[in-house]
Design a protein around this motif. Structure first.
Motif, PDB file in Angstrom:
ATOM      1  N   LEU A  87       0.830  -1.203   0.000  1.00  0.00           N
ATOM      2  CA  LEU A  87       0.000   0.000   0.000  1.00  0.00           C
ATOM      3  C   LEU A  87       0.865   1.255   0.000  1.00  0.00           C
ATOM      4  O   LEU A  87       0.583   2.225  -0.718  1.00  0.00           O
ATOM      5  N   ASN A  88       1.933   1.268   0.785  1.00  0.00           N
ATOM      6  CA  ASN A  88       2.837   2.417   0.827  1.00  0.00           C
ATOM      7  C   ASN A  88       3.492   2.642  -0.528  1.00  0.00           C
ATOM      8  O   ASN A  88       3.575   3.781  -1.010  1.00  0.00           O
ATOM      9  N   GLN A  89       3.952   1.586  -1.154  1.00  0.00           N
ATOM     10  CA  GLN A  89       4.592   1.718  -2.463  1.00  0.00           C
ATOM     11  C   GLN A  89       3.600   2.225  -3.512  1.00  0.00           C
ATOM     12  O   GLN A  89       3.955   3.073  -4.343  1.00  0.00           O
ATOM     13  N   LEU A  94       1.521   6.558  -6.921  1.00  0.00           N
ATOM     14  CA  LEU A  94       0.389   7.381  -7.354  1.00  0.00           C
ATOM     15  C   LEU A  94       0.672   8.866  -7.138  1.00  0.00           C
ATOM     16  O   LEU A  94       0.376   9.697  -8.001  1.00  0.00           O
ATOM     17  N   GLU A  95       1.252   9.198  -5.986  1.00  0.00           N
ATOM     18  CA  GLU A  95       1.580  10.591  -5.715  1.00  0.00           C
ATOM     19  C   GLU A  95       2.574  11.122  -6.750  1.00  0.00           C
ATOM     20  O   GLU A  95       2.425  12.236  -7.246  1.00  0.00           O
ATOM     21  N   ALA A  96       3.573  10.327  -7.075  1.00  0.00           N
ATOM     22  CA  ALA A  96       4.563  10.745  -8.079  1.00  0.00           C
ATOM     23  C   ALA A  96       3.911  10.991  -9.433  1.00  0.00           C
ATOM     24  O   ALA A  96       4.398  11.809 -10.224  1.00  0.00           O
ATOM     25  N   GLU A 118      -6.531   2.421   8.040  1.00  0.00           N
ATOM     26  CA  GLU A 118      -6.439   3.527   8.997  1.00  0.00           C
ATOM     27  C   GLU A 118      -4.978   3.840   9.296  1.00  0.00           C
ATOM     28  O   GLU A 118      -4.593   5.007   9.393  1.00  0.00           O
ATOM     29  N   LYS A 119      -4.156   2.823   9.445  1.00  0.00           N
ATOM     30  CA  LYS A 119      -2.723   3.022   9.675  1.00  0.00           C
ATOM     31  C   LYS A 119      -2.101   3.777   8.504  1.00  0.00           C
ATOM     32  O   LYS A 119      -1.189   4.584   8.682  1.00  0.00           O
ATOM     33  N   ALA A 120      -2.617   3.524   7.322  1.00  0.00           N
ATOM     34  CA  ALA A 120      -2.137   4.179   6.111  1.00  0.00           C
ATOM     35  C   ALA A 120      -2.805   5.535   5.883  1.00  0.00           C
ATOM     36  O   ALA A 120      -2.711   6.098   4.798  1.00  0.00           O
ATOM     37  N   LEU A 121      -3.476   6.054   6.912  1.00  0.00           N
ATOM     38  CA  LEU A 121      -4.091   7.383   6.917  1.00  0.00           C
ATOM     39  C   LEU A 121      -5.308   7.524   6.003  1.00  0.00           C
ATOM     40  O   LEU A 121      -5.629   8.616   5.549  1.00  0.00           O
ATOM     41  N   PHE A 152       3.736   7.638   3.875  1.00  0.00           N
ATOM     42  CA  PHE A 152       3.280   7.715   5.249  1.00  0.00           C
ATOM     43  C   PHE A 152       4.117   6.900   6.220  1.00  0.00           C
ATOM     44  O   PHE A 152       3.847   6.894   7.414  1.00  0.00           O
ATOM     45  N   THR A 153       5.163   6.236   5.763  1.00  0.00           N
ATOM     46  CA  THR A 153       6.010   5.493   6.713  1.00  0.00           C
ATOM     47  C   THR A 153       6.690   6.457   7.683  1.00  0.00           C
ATOM     48  O   THR A 153       6.990   6.093   8.809  1.00  0.00           O
ATOM     49  N   ALA A 154       6.908   7.705   7.269  1.00  0.00           N
ATOM     50  CA  ALA A 154       7.542   8.684   8.149  1.00  0.00           C
ATOM     51  C   ALA A 154       6.705   8.968   9.396  1.00  0.00           C
ATOM     52  O   ALA A 154       7.235   9.343  10.432  1.00  0.00           O
TER      53      ALA A 154
END
Length: 157
Positions: A87-89, A94-96, A118-121, A152-154
């Motif tokens: 999901l993070n990748q 997508l953002e890029a 939820e963890k992934a905002l 969002f890992t930060a």
């Protein structure tokens, strides 16, 4: 553990169907996946571990928004952080590409998936009544959204 996320093509069709059937109460049909591979607005990202496909994510993109249509991790690999990694990748990619908002639906009662999102905002923005039909019973879906996606890992370091 080396993980690779990359767009995949229909040579993986049988494997994604197998993973979906094993891991999902509402798996897609072969026709659904074939249509996705033929679509200009949908893409499937595969998650590979040691050169083995262990998960995938189906994305639909329209202008600056995307929808996660399927997020599947191999049953034996679940709860090991692979869904979060994938999901993070996906969100970073997508953002890029200029995507500003991502939507998804998740079945009410699928608590592990809800916690992952939820963890992934992702935030709940609505409900779709009687959205899923499983063994002659209907279930609502939560509509979730993540706006202004970032890595969002930060947030969890």
């Amino acid at each position: 553990m080396t993980l690779i996320v990359t767009k995949i093509n229909n040579e993986y069709l049988n494997k994604i169907i197998e993973l979906d059937i094993q891991a999902n109460l509402t798996p897609w049909s072969k026709g659904n996946y074939s249509a996705t591979f033929a679509s200009d607005s949908q893409v499937i990202y595969g998650l590979f571990q040691a050169q083995e496909l262990v998960g995938f994510c189906v994305i639909s993109v329209v202008i600056d928004e995307a929808e996660i249509l399927q997020l599947v991790i191999a049953k034996a690999q679940q709860r090991n952080g692979l869904g979060y990694y994938l999901l993070n990748q996906i969100c970073s990619s997508l953002e890029a590409d200029g995507i500003t908002q991502v939507f998804l639906e998740v079945r009410v009662g699928n608590d592990s998936a809800i916690r992952l999102y939820e963890k992934a905002l992702f935030n709940m923005v609505g409900t779709r009544n009687n959205y899923y039909k499983i063994k002659n019973k209907t279930y609502d879906a939560l509509l979730m959204s993540r706006t202004n996606i970032t890595d969002f890992t930060a947030h969890f370091k």
